[in-house]
Design a protein around this motif. Structure first.
Motif, PDB file in Angstrom:
ATOM      1  N   ARG A  72       0.774  -1.447  -0.155  1.00  0.00           N
ATOM      2  CA  ARG A  72      -0.120  -0.084   0.155  1.00  0.00           C
ATOM      3  C   ARG A  72       0.779   1.192   0.171  1.00  0.00           C
ATOM      4  O   ARG A  72       1.719   1.291   0.687  1.00  0.00           O
ATOM      5  CB  ARG A  72      -0.975   0.036   1.143  1.00  0.00           C
ATOM      6  N   LEU A  73       0.521   2.238  -0.663  1.00  0.00           N
ATOM      7  CA  LEU A  73       0.935   3.607  -0.789  1.00  0.00           C
ATOM      8  C   LEU A  73      -0.018   4.645  -1.104  1.00  0.00           C
ATOM      9  O   LEU A  73      -0.881   4.609  -1.813  1.00  0.00           O
ATOM     10  CB  LEU A  73       1.985   3.680  -2.062  1.00  0.00           C
ATOM     11  N   GLY A  74       0.076   5.456   0.055  1.00  0.00           N
ATOM     12  CA  GLY A  74      -1.037   6.659   0.141  1.00  0.00           C
ATOM     13  C   GLY A  74      -2.368   5.983   0.099  1.00  0.00           C
ATOM     14  O   GLY A  74      -3.532   6.364  -0.477  1.00  0.00           O
ATOM     15  N   GLY A  75      -2.718   4.762   0.709  1.00  0.00           N
ATOM     16  CA  GLY A  75      -3.750   4.227   1.141  1.00  0.00           C
ATOM     17  C   GLY A  75      -4.208   3.425  -0.257  1.00  0.00           C
ATOM     18  O   GLY A  75      -5.144   2.784  -0.021  1.00  0.00           O
ATOM     19  N   LYS A  76      -3.499   3.500  -1.357  1.00  0.00           N
ATOM     20  CA  LYS A  76      -3.875   2.355  -2.214  1.00  0.00           C
ATOM     21  C   LYS A  76      -3.186   1.436  -2.363  1.00  0.00           C
ATOM     22  O   LYS A  76      -1.988   1.248  -2.104  1.00  0.00           O
ATOM     23  CB  LYS A  76      -3.610   3.205  -3.566  1.00  0.00           C
ATOM     24  N   LYS A  77      -3.741   0.351  -3.118  1.00  0.00           N
ATOM     25  CA  LYS A  77      -2.993  -1.059  -3.250  1.00  0.00           C
ATOM     26  C   LYS A  77      -2.326  -0.764  -4.513  1.00  0.00           C
ATOM     27  O   LYS A  77      -2.738  -0.299  -5.557  1.00  0.00           O
ATOM     28  CB  LYS A  77      -4.113  -2.121  -3.539  1.00  0.00           C
ATOM     29  N   VAL A  78      -1.098  -1.044  -4.756  1.00  0.00           N
ATOM     30  CA  VAL A  78      -0.121  -0.490  -5.788  1.00  0.00           C
ATOM     31  C   VAL A  78       0.828  -1.799  -5.908  1.00  0.00           C
ATOM     32  O   VAL A  78       0.965  -2.907  -5.024  1.00  0.00           O
ATOM     33  CB  VAL A  78       0.964   0.494  -5.225  1.00  0.00           C
ATOM     34  N   MET A  79       1.048  -2.109  -7.056  1.00  0.00           N
ATOM     35  CA  MET A  79       2.284  -2.780  -7.501  1.00  0.00           C
ATOM     36  C   MET A  79       3.375  -2.042  -8.151  1.00  0.00           C
ATOM     37  O   MET A  79       3.119  -1.269  -9.102  1.00  0.00           O
ATOM     38  CB  MET A  79       1.951  -4.009  -8.465  1.00  0.00           C
ATOM     39  N   CYS A  80       4.165  -1.918  -7.739  1.00  0.00           N
ATOM     40  CA  CYS A  80       5.672  -1.106  -8.117  1.00  0.00           C
ATOM     41  C   CYS A  80       6.640  -1.689  -8.729  1.00  0.00           C
ATOM     42  O   CYS A  80       7.315  -2.720  -7.966  1.00  0.00           O
ATOM     43  CB  CYS A  80       6.106  -0.377  -6.695  1.00  0.00           C
ATOM     44  N   MET A  81       6.795  -1.446  -9.764  1.00  0.00           N
ATOM     45  CA  MET A  81       8.102  -1.929 -10.672  1.00  0.00           C
ATOM     46  C   MET A  81       9.363  -1.200 -10.446  1.00  0.00           C
ATOM     47  O   MET A  81       9.493   0.140 -10.430  1.00  0.00           O
ATOM     48  CB  MET A  81       8.161  -2.006 -12.154  1.00  0.00           C
ATOM     49  N   GLN A  82      10.348  -1.812  -9.266  1.00  0.00           N
ATOM     50  CA  GLN A  82      11.733  -1.262  -9.132  1.00  0.00           C
ATOM     51  C   GLN A  82      12.544  -1.764 -10.119  1.00  0.00           C
ATOM     52  O   GLN A  82      13.236  -2.647 -10.013  1.00  0.00           O
ATOM     53  CB  GLN A  82      12.172  -1.686  -7.843  1.00  0.00           C
ATOM     54  N   GLY A  83      12.807  -1.251 -11.266  1.00  0.00           N
ATOM     55  CA  GLY A  83      13.643  -1.381 -12.192  1.00  0.00           C
ATOM     56  C   GLY A  83      12.648  -1.562 -13.531  1.00  0.00           C
ATOM     57  O   GLY A  83      11.666  -2.426 -13.435  1.00  0.00           O
ATOM     58  N   ARG A  84      12.867  -1.326 -14.552  1.00  0.00           N
ATOM     59  CA  ARG A  84      12.178  -1.421 -15.774  1.00  0.00           C
ATOM     60  C   ARG A  84      13.172  -1.733 -17.000  1.00  0.00           C
ATOM     61  O   ARG A  84      14.322  -2.084 -16.710  1.00  0.00           O
ATOM     62  CB  ARG A  84      11.595   0.114 -16.168  1.00  0.00           C
ATOM     63  N   PHE A  85      12.435  -2.133 -18.011  1.00  0.00           N
ATOM     64  CA  PHE A  85      13.196  -2.768 -19.152  1.00  0.00           C
ATOM     65  C   PHE A  85      13.179  -1.666 -20.145  1.00  0.00           C
ATOM     66  O   PHE A  85      12.297  -0.953 -20.921  1.00  0.00           O
ATOM     67  CB  PHE A  85      12.333  -3.989 -19.755  1.00  0.00           C
ATOM     68  N   HIS A  86      14.437  -1.424 -20.411  1.00  0.00           N
ATOM     69  CA  HIS A  86      14.856  -0.329 -21.649  1.00  0.00           C
ATOM     70  C   HIS A  86      15.321  -0.991 -22.937  1.00  0.00           C
ATOM     71  O   HIS A  86      16.088  -1.988 -22.906  1.00  0.00           O
ATOM     72  CB  HIS A  86      16.132   0.599 -21.152  1.00  0.00           C
ATOM     73  N   PRO A  87      14.897  -0.275 -24.163  1.00  0.00           N
ATOM     74  CA  PRO A  87      15.236  -0.800 -25.282  1.00  0.00           C
ATOM     75  C   PRO A  87      16.818  -1.272 -25.212  1.00  0.00           C
ATOM     76  O   PRO A  87      17.156  -1.903 -26.120  1.00  0.00           O
ATOM     77  CB  PRO A  87      14.713   0.413 -26.359  1.00  0.00           C
ATOM     78  N   TYR A  88      17.694  -0.331 -24.752  1.00  0.00           N
ATOM     79  CA  TYR A  88      19.111  -0.312 -25.056  1.00  0.00           C
ATOM     80  C   TYR A  88      19.660  -1.382 -24.367  1.00  0.00           C
ATOM     81  O   TYR A  88      20.728  -1.864 -24.620  1.00  0.00           O
ATOM     82  CB  TYR A  88      19.742   0.872 -24.450  1.00  0.00           C
ATOM     83  N   GLU A  89      18.805  -2.183 -23.537  1.00  0.00           N
ATOM     84  CA  GLU A  89      19.143  -3.540 -22.975  1.00  0.00           C
ATOM     85  C   GLU A  89      19.222  -4.680 -23.746  1.00  0.00           C
ATOM     86  O   GLU A  89      19.563  -5.661 -23.380  1.00  0.00           O
ATOM     87  CB  GLU A  89      18.635  -3.798 -21.638  1.00  0.00           C
ATOM     88  N   GLY A  90      18.663  -4.560 -24.906  1.00  0.00           N
ATOM     89  CA  GLY A  90      18.638  -5.456 -25.928  1.00  0.00           C
ATOM     90  C   GLY A  90      17.070  -6.066 -26.128  1.00  0.00           C
ATOM     91  O   GLY A  90      17.107  -7.134 -26.873  1.00  0.00           O
ATOM     92  N   HIS A  91      16.397  -5.487 -25.388  1.00  0.00           N
ATOM     93  CA  HIS A  91      15.023  -6.129 -25.220  1.00  0.00           C
ATOM     94  C   HIS A  91      14.225  -6.003 -26.405  1.00  0.00           C
ATOM     95  O   HIS A  91      14.134  -4.964 -27.127  1.00  0.00           O
ATOM     96  CB  HIS A  91      14.125  -5.812 -24.047  1.00  0.00           C
TER      97      HIS A  91
END
Ligand code: HPA
Length: 283
Positions: A72-91
Motif C-alpha cells: 500500500r502507498l497513499g492508502g492505495k493498493k499498488v504494484m511497483c516496478m523497481q527497475g524497468r526494461f529499456h530498449p538499449y538493454e537489447g529487449h
C-alpha cells in the motif's frame, strides 16, 4: 520475427504472482533511474524478484533493482516496478509490454510512470519535475513499438489511438497536488522526447529534439505508455529533470549517468512525497 508473448504466456506470469498476492493492486507504478525509493515507501510489502516470475525479463541497469513490490502507498493498493526494461538493454519491443499486461490482468486502473530525463527546454532547471502531456518517440516512429508483430485482441486492438494516452484528469490531479505541496515552481509540463540510447545525444541531435518540440529527453517510458494505452490502462507520467542538456559547441560539459543518479538521489524524497500525496487524493 519476434516470438511475441501470447495472452497465455502473460497469464503464466500473472498466475504465478496471483498465488503470492491476495489483494489485487489498483495502481501500477514504474520507478525511473534513481527513483526506486518509491518502492521502499510501500507499506506491508510483498517483494517478488523479476527472475522468479515465469516469462519475465530481468533489468540490467545500475540503480535499478529488478523486483515487483506489492503493498500500500497513499492508502492505495499498488504494484511497483523497481527497475524497468529499456530498449538499449537489447529487449525486443514487445517484451516491454509484458509488465503492463500483467498489471492489466490484475485489474490495475492506472499506472504512474516516472523517469529521469535530460532538460531540453531552456527554462527547465535540474531537479524540476515535468508532467508528461505527450511524447515523440524516434524509436517508435522507426518501428521499435511494443505492438509490433502479431496483435492479441484479448489485450487491445490492432490499431489503437494514443492521442489520449497521457490522462488529462490524472495530470491535473498531480499538478494540483504539487501546488498544495508548495512545489508549483518546480512542476513543469511538456513533451517527452524518447530516444533509444544508451549513448547520450550529440549536440546536433539535442538541437533537433528541441526544434521538434521536445522539452525533456530520455530512454524509456514511450513504449510503456503505448502498451498501456493499447490495453486500456490510464497513465500519469512524470519526469525528473536530472541534467541540463548541453546544446552549444563551446561547452566542455557532458551528460553522464552518475549525474543522473545523483539528481535522482537528491530529489527522490520530493518525488516520493508527490506520488504518495497524489495517491491519497485519487478517487
Ligand atoms: N538524454 C537521454 N536520456 C537521459 C538523459 C539525457 O540527457 N538524462 C537522463 N536520461
Amino acid at each position: 520475427m519476434a516470438e511475441e508473448y501470447s495472452h497465455e504466456k502473460v497469464i503464466e506470469s500473472y498466475d504465478y504472482l496471483k498465488k503470492i498476492i491476495k489483494e489485487n493492486p489498483e495502481v501500477g507504478i514504474i520507478c525511473g533511474s534513481g527513483l526506486s525509493g518509491l518502492g521502499e515507501d510501500v507499506e506491508n510489502k510483498i517483494i517478488v524478484k523479476y527472475g522468479d516470475i515465469p516469462n519475465f525479463m530481468t533489468s540490467t541497469v545500475q540503480g535499478h533493482k529488478g523486483q515487483l513490490v506489492f503493498g500500500r502507498l497513499g492508502g492505495k493498493k499498488v504494484m511497483c516496478m523497481q527497475g524497468r526494461f529499456h530498449p538499449y538493454e537489447g529487449h525486443e519491443a514487445w517484451k516491454i509490454a509484458v509488465p503492463l499486461r500483467v498489471m492489466k490482468l490484475f485489474g490495475v486502473e492506472f499506472v504512474i510512470i516516472t523517469n529521469a530525463a535530460g532538460g531540453l527546454n531552456r527554462s527547465f532547471g535540474v531537479g524540476d519535475f515535468m508532467l508528461i502531456k505527450d511524447h515523440i518517440s524516434f524509436p517508435g516512429l522507426g518501428g521499435y513499438n511494443p505492438l509490433w508483430g502479431k496483435n492479441d485482441d484479448k489485450f487491445g486492438p490492432r490499431f489503437p489511438a494514443v492521442t489520449q494516452a497521457y490522462d488529462k484528469n490524472l495530470r491535473k490531479l498531480m499538478y494540483d497536488t504539487a501546488v498544495d505541496l508548495g512545489i508549483k515552481d518546480t512542476m513543469r509540463e511538456g513533451i517527452y522526447f524518447n530516444v533509444a540510447g544508451p549513448s547520450y545525444e550529440t549536440i546536433a541531435e539535442l538541437n533537433l529534439a528541441l526544434k521538434l518540440g521536445g522539452d525533456a529527453i530520455g530512454m524509456s517510458t514511450a513504449q510503456e505508455v503505448v502498451a498501456a494505452a493499447h490495453c486500456g490502462l490510464k497513465v500519469c507520467a512524470c519526469s525528473l529533470i536530472t541534467n541540463y542538456c548541453i546544446i552549444d559547441y563551446e561547452s566542455t560539459e557532458a551528460a553522464n549517468h552518475e549525474e543522473v543518479l545523483e539528481t535522482g538521489r537528491a530529489r527522490a524524497a520530493a518525488m516520493q512525497k508527490l506520488v504518495t500525496e497524489f495517491l491519497k487524493r485519487c478517487p
